[in-house]
Design an enzyme around this catalytic site. Structure first.
Site, PDB file in Angstrom:
ATOM      1  N   SER A  62      10.274 -10.014  -6.943  1.00 59.60           N
ATOM      2  CA  SER A  62       9.817 -10.791  -5.781  1.00 59.60           C
ATOM      3  C   SER A  62       8.474 -10.294  -5.259  1.00 59.60           C
ATOM      4  CB  SER A  62      10.863 -10.724  -4.654  1.00 59.60           C
ATOM      5  OG  SER A  62      10.899  -9.414  -4.127  1.00 59.60           O
ATOM      6  N   LEU A  64       5.006  -9.030  -4.028  1.00 63.38           N
ATOM      7  CA  LEU A  64       3.780  -8.571  -4.698  1.00 63.38           C
ATOM      8  C   LEU A  64       4.016  -8.309  -6.188  1.00 63.38           C
ATOM      9  CD1 LEU A  64       0.835  -7.675  -4.535  1.00 63.38           C
ATOM     10  CD2 LEU A  64       1.626  -5.411  -3.812  1.00 63.38           C
ATOM     11  N   SER A 194       0.786   1.963   1.129  1.00 69.01           N
ATOM     12  CA  SER A 194       0.644   1.088   2.294  1.00 69.01           C
ATOM     13  C   SER A 194      -0.371   1.734   3.239  1.00 69.01           C
ATOM     14  CB  SER A 194       2.000   0.977   3.006  1.00 69.01           C
ATOM     15  OG  SER A 194       1.844   0.557   4.341  1.00 69.01           O
ATOM     16  N   TYR A 207       9.774   4.871   6.581  1.00 74.17           N
ATOM     17  CA  TYR A 207       8.865   4.137   5.672  1.00 74.17           C
ATOM     18  C   TYR A 207       7.508   4.838   5.584  1.00 74.17           C
ATOM     19  CZ  TYR A 207       6.152   0.165   3.801  1.00 74.17           C
ATOM     20  OH  TYR A 207       5.338  -0.644   3.037  1.00 74.17           O
ATOM     21  N   LYS A 211       5.650   6.719   2.365  1.00 77.88           N
ATOM     22  CA  LYS A 211       4.343   6.284   1.849  1.00 77.88           C
ATOM     23  C   LYS A 211       3.310   7.417   1.950  1.00 77.88           C
ATOM     24  CE  LYS A 211       5.422   2.056   0.598  1.00 77.88           C
ATOM     25  NZ  LYS A 211       5.418   1.650  -0.813  1.00 77.88           N
ATOM     26  N   THR A 242       5.431 -11.365   2.348  1.00 77.69           N
ATOM     27  CA  THR A 242       6.542 -11.280   1.387  1.00 77.69           C
ATOM     28  C   THR A 242       7.843 -11.110   2.182  1.00 77.69           C
ATOM     29  OG1 THR A 242       6.541  -8.872   1.300  1.00 77.69           O
ATOM     30  CG2 THR A 242       5.052  -9.994  -0.228  1.00 77.69           C
TER      31      THR A 242
HETATM   32  N1  NDP Z   1       4.714  -6.849   2.414  1.00 82.26           N
HETATM   33  C1  NDP Z   1       3.900  -6.006   3.056  1.00 82.26           C
HETATM   34  O1  NDP Z   1       3.485  -6.238   4.205  1.00 82.26           O
HETATM   35  C2  NDP Z   1       3.468  -4.751   2.368  1.00 82.26           C
HETATM   36  C3  NDP Z   1       4.086  -4.263   1.236  1.00 82.26           C
HETATM   37  N2  NDP Z   1       3.680  -3.085   0.684  1.00 82.26           N
HETATM   38  C4  NDP Z   1       4.371  -2.530  -0.480  1.00 82.26           C
HETATM   39  O2  NDP Z   1       4.374  -3.459  -1.531  1.00 82.26           O
HETATM   40  C5  NDP Z   1       5.477  -3.181  -2.391  1.00 82.26           C
HETATM   41  C6  NDP Z   1       6.197  -4.479  -2.756  1.00 82.26           C
HETATM   42  O3  NDP Z   1       6.836  -4.983  -1.598  1.00 82.26           O
HETATM   43  P1  NDP Z   1       6.906  -6.553  -1.249  1.00 82.26           P
HETATM   44  O4  NDP Z   1       6.624  -7.352  -2.443  1.00 82.26           O
HETATM   45  O5  NDP Z   1       6.105  -6.747  -0.037  1.00 82.26           O
HETATM   46  O6  NDP Z   1       8.451  -6.669  -0.816  1.00 82.26           O
HETATM   47  P2  NDP Z   1       9.691  -7.431  -1.499  1.00 82.26           P
HETATM   48  O7  NDP Z   1      10.866  -7.084  -0.654  1.00 82.26           O
HETATM   49  O8  NDP Z   1       9.369  -8.858  -1.708  1.00 82.26           O
HETATM   50  O9  NDP Z   1       9.816  -6.751  -2.928  1.00 82.26           O
HETATM   51  C7  NDP Z   1      10.325  -5.479  -3.083  1.00 82.26           C
HETATM   52  C8  NDP Z   1      10.699  -5.268  -4.542  1.00 82.26           C
HETATM   53  O10 NDP Z   1      11.208  -3.927  -4.693  1.00 82.26           O
HETATM   54  C9  NDP Z   1      12.424  -3.988  -5.398  1.00 82.26           C
HETATM   55  N3  NDP Z   1      13.344  -2.927  -5.025  1.00 82.26           N
HETATM   56  C10 NDP Z   1      13.758  -2.601  -3.783  1.00 82.26           C
HETATM   57  N4  NDP Z   1      14.639  -1.611  -3.842  1.00 82.26           N
HETATM   58  C11 NDP Z   1      14.779  -1.283  -5.144  1.00 82.26           C
HETATM   59  C12 NDP Z   1      15.575  -0.331  -5.850  1.00 82.26           C
HETATM   60  N5  NDP Z   1      16.404   0.502  -5.215  1.00 82.26           N
HETATM   61  N6  NDP Z   1      15.475  -0.276  -7.188  1.00 82.26           N
HETATM   62  C13 NDP Z   1      14.658  -1.119  -7.850  1.00 82.26           C
HETATM   63  N7  NDP Z   1      13.886  -2.047  -7.243  1.00 82.26           N
HETATM   64  C14 NDP Z   1      13.966  -2.130  -5.911  1.00 82.26           C
HETATM   65  C15 NDP Z   1      13.018  -5.339  -5.031  1.00 82.26           C
HETATM   66  O11 NDP Z   1      13.938  -5.703  -6.007  1.00 82.26           O
HETATM   67  P3  NDP Z   1      15.325  -6.464  -5.675  1.00 82.26           P
HETATM   68  O12 NDP Z   1      15.027  -7.889  -5.912  1.00 82.26           O
HETATM   69  O13 NDP Z   1      16.272  -5.880  -6.643  1.00 82.26           O
HETATM   70  O14 NDP Z   1      15.671  -6.151  -4.239  1.00 82.26           O
HETATM   71  C16 NDP Z   1      11.780  -6.219  -5.015  1.00 82.26           C
HETATM   72  O15 NDP Z   1      11.478  -6.655  -6.308  1.00 82.26           O
HETATM   73  C17 NDP Z   1       6.357  -2.167  -1.648  1.00 82.26           C
HETATM   74  O16 NDP Z   1       6.144  -0.881  -2.179  1.00 82.26           O
HETATM   75  C18 NDP Z   1       5.835  -2.231  -0.231  1.00 82.26           C
HETATM   76  O17 NDP Z   1       6.031  -1.031   0.472  1.00 82.26           O
HETATM   77  C19 NDP Z   1       2.632  -2.376   1.188  1.00 82.26           C
HETATM   78  C20 NDP Z   1       1.959  -2.825   2.288  1.00 82.26           C
HETATM   79  C21 NDP Z   1       2.329  -4.038   2.972  1.00 82.26           C
HETATM   80  C1  LIG Z   2     -11.843   1.468  19.450  1.00 79.20           C
HETATM   81  C2  LIG Z   2     -11.415   0.842  18.200  1.00 79.20           C
HETATM   82  C3  LIG Z   2     -10.051   0.243  18.274  1.00 79.20           C
HETATM   83  C4  LIG Z   2      -9.396   0.363  16.977  1.00 79.20           C
HETATM   84  C5  LIG Z   2      -8.015  -0.101  17.025  1.00 79.20           C
HETATM   85  C6  LIG Z   2      -7.189   0.730  16.155  1.00 79.20           C
HETATM   86  C7  LIG Z   2      -5.763   0.300  16.262  1.00 79.20           C
HETATM   87  C8  LIG Z   2      -4.974   0.900  15.226  1.00 79.20           C
HETATM   88  C9  LIG Z   2      -3.668   0.205  15.085  1.00 79.20           C
HETATM   89  C10 LIG Z   2      -3.362   0.056  13.694  1.00 79.20           C
HETATM   90  C11 LIG Z   2      -1.958  -0.406  13.476  1.00 79.20           C
HETATM   91  C12 LIG Z   2      -1.927  -1.201  12.235  1.00 79.20           C
HETATM   92  C13 LIG Z   2      -0.610  -1.131  11.551  1.00 79.20           C
HETATM   93  C14 LIG Z   2      -0.734  -1.729  10.183  1.00 79.20           C
HETATM   94  C15 LIG Z   2       0.507  -1.543   9.439  1.00 79.20           C
HETATM   95  C16 LIG Z   2       0.440  -2.151   8.087  1.00 79.20           C
HETATM   96  O1  LIG Z   2      -0.456  -2.853   7.725  1.00 79.20           O
HETATM   97  O2  LIG Z   2       1.478  -1.834   7.308  1.00 79.20           O
HETATM   98  C17 LIG Z   2       1.598  -2.426   6.047  1.00 79.20           C
HETATM   99  C18 LIG Z   2       3.035  -2.351   5.683  1.00 79.20           C
HETATM  100  O3  LIG Z   2       3.419  -1.578   4.836  1.00 79.20           O
HETATM  101  C19 LIG Z   2       3.921  -3.261   6.423  1.00 79.20           C
HETATM  102  O4  LIG Z   2       5.234  -2.802   6.451  1.00 79.20           O
HETATM  103  P1  LIG Z   2       6.172  -3.195   7.686  1.00 79.20           P
HETATM  104  O5  LIG Z   2       7.554  -2.924   7.209  1.00 79.20           O
HETATM  105  O6  LIG Z   2       5.802  -2.324   8.830  1.00 79.20           O
HETATM  106  O7  LIG Z   2       5.977  -4.655   7.973  1.00 79.20           O
END
Ligand code: NDP
Ligand SMILES: CCCCCCCCCCCCCCCC(=O)OCC(=O)COP(=O)(O)O
Length: 325
Positions: A62, A64, A194, A207, A211, A242
């Site tokens: 799923s 990314l 992340s 989390y 990371k 996602t």
């Molecule tokens: N979405 C966002 O905002 C952000 C995402 N990321 C990172 O991107 C990556 C992908 O996440 P994203 O696509 O967003 O989320 P999804 O939930 O869509 O995908 C997560 C994937 O990880 C797999 N997974 C979870 N647990 C396990 C496990 N125990 N063993 C094997 N596979 C597993 C899931 O498989 P299954 O189908 O089996 O559950 C799925 O394919 C992650 O590392 C996430 O931290 C980073 C920054 C931001």
């Molecule tokens: C004077 C300048 C002002 C600058 C402002 C700075 C503010 C800083 C705040 C930043 C917070 C941003 C958080 C971003 C988090 C993010 O992007 O996470 C990605 C993920 O992995 C998302 O996972 P989640 O499970 O939290 O949805």
């Protein structure tokens, strides 16, 4: 008396005279040409690097991971798609095999099913992954789960589960596939981290910790294996649209089950997958794929930590108030 309009047009003529009578204009065009040529060569090298490369993607079922599978397949990579859900992996394989939207020769992907939190399963899977095409060129550690909760409410089992999925799983898989890469003196390990691998935000302790650990582990690995011609890329995205928040685990271990607004407004996974492809193709070492605010957050955490901590404390107060009301 010269009118302002005449003065402006005289200035324009003089500027043009200056540019054409000196070497500035040819120099400017020359630089642009060299830059364009450089970018073209970079693009061609990236394409050649990915064509026919054996690429392993975890979490391909799923979000990314699924989009990465599409772009790496279209670039001509030989894919090994990993996940826990056999049906979802088979469906993706069928979809990829049926698509012909590329001029490059494509390859039928293999699938390997395992749970990253089970060390025995990871070891068995690593052997199966290697057998698919005989070796691994690029490992993309993408699978992961997120978490929502306050530190004092969260059971240690939840902290461990997030750490096992996001940190120990990728570490175990990387360690299992690394010897093959070292033997061939060729390989590339990618970690999808992340923005939260760089900054800690409230109610994400497990989390963000997983990371941060990921960032540190792969930074250390990069230094250790550079002399063996192994590349390491850490990619730190901001919010992506996602199911990450839907699948997130909460303080008591239950599923969060809701799409957060930040996630819904995040970048499209297809766009981020293209950026991942470009970063891997260019062998970039460390990439932040985020908008202005999270990027500023990373700088602020380094340059003015006191201010960053105050902002995070105020964010925590607001979130707690919103939850309580
Ligand atoms: N979405 C966002 O905002 C952000 C995402 N990321 C990172 O991107 C990556 C992908 O996440 P994203 O696509 O967003 O989320 P999804 O939930 O869509 O995908 C997560 C994937 O990880 C797999 N997974 C979870 N647990 C396990 C496990 N125990 N063993 C094997 N596979 C597993 C899931 O498989 P299954 O189908 O089996 O559950 C799925 O394919 C992650 O590392 C996430 O931290 C980073 C920054 C931001
Ligand atoms: C004077 C300048 C002002 C600058 C402002 C700075 C503010 C800083 C705040 C930043 C917070 C941003 C958080 C971003 C988090 C993010 O992007 O996470 C990605 C993920 O992995 C998302 O996972 P989640 O499970 O939290 O949805």
């Amino acid at each position: 008396m010269v009118s302002p309009a005449t003065r402006r047009s005289l200035l324009r003529v003089r500027a043009m005279d200056f540019l054409t009578s000196t070497a500035i204009l040819p120099l400017l065009f020359g630089c642009l040409g060299i830059f364009g040529l450089f970018r073209l060569l970079q693009w061609m090298r990236a394409r050649a690097y990915l064509r026919g490369a054996v690429v392993v993607i975890t979490g391909a079922t799923s979000g990314l991971g699924r989009e990465c599978a599409k772009v790496f397949h279209a670039a001509g990579a030989k894919l090994v798609l990993c996940g826990r859900n056999v049906e979802a992996l088979e469906e993706l394989t069928k979809e990829l095999s049926a698509s012909h939207a590329t001029k490059v020769q494509t390859h039928k992907p293999h699938t390997v099913t395992f749970d990253l939190t089970d060390p025995g399963a990871v070891a068995t899977a690593a052997a199966e992954i290697t057998r698919c095409f005989g070796h691994v060129d690029i490992l993309i550690n993408n699978a992961g789960i997120s978490y929502r909760g306050a530190v004092q409410d969260t059971t240690l089992d939840v902290d461990k589960r997030v750490m096992e999925t996001n940190y120990f799983g990728p570490v175990a898989l990387t360690k299992a596939l690394l010897p093959g890469m070292l033997r061939r003196r060729q390989g590339h390990v990618v970690a999808i981290s992340s923005v939260q691998g760089r900054i800690g935000i409230p109610f994400r302790s497990a989390y963000a910790a997983s990371k941060h650990a990921t960032q540190a582990f792969f930074d250390c690995l990069r230094a250790e294996v550079e002399q063996d011609e192994i590349e390491v890329t850490v990619i730190s995205p901001g919010y992506i649209h996602t199911n990450l928040s839907v699948n997130a685990v909460t303080a008591d271990g239950s599923r969060y089950g809701a799409m957060d607004q930040n996630t819904a407004q995040g970048r499209s996974p297809a766009e981020v997958a293209r950026a991942v492809l470009a970063a891997v193709g260019r062998k970039q070492k460390d990439v932040v794929l985020a908008d202005l605010q999270p990027s500023l957050g990373i700088y602020l955490r380094t340059l003015a930590p006191g201010l960053f901590f105050r902002l995070m404390a105020s964010r925590a107060r607001k979130e707690r108030k919103a939850k309580d009301s």
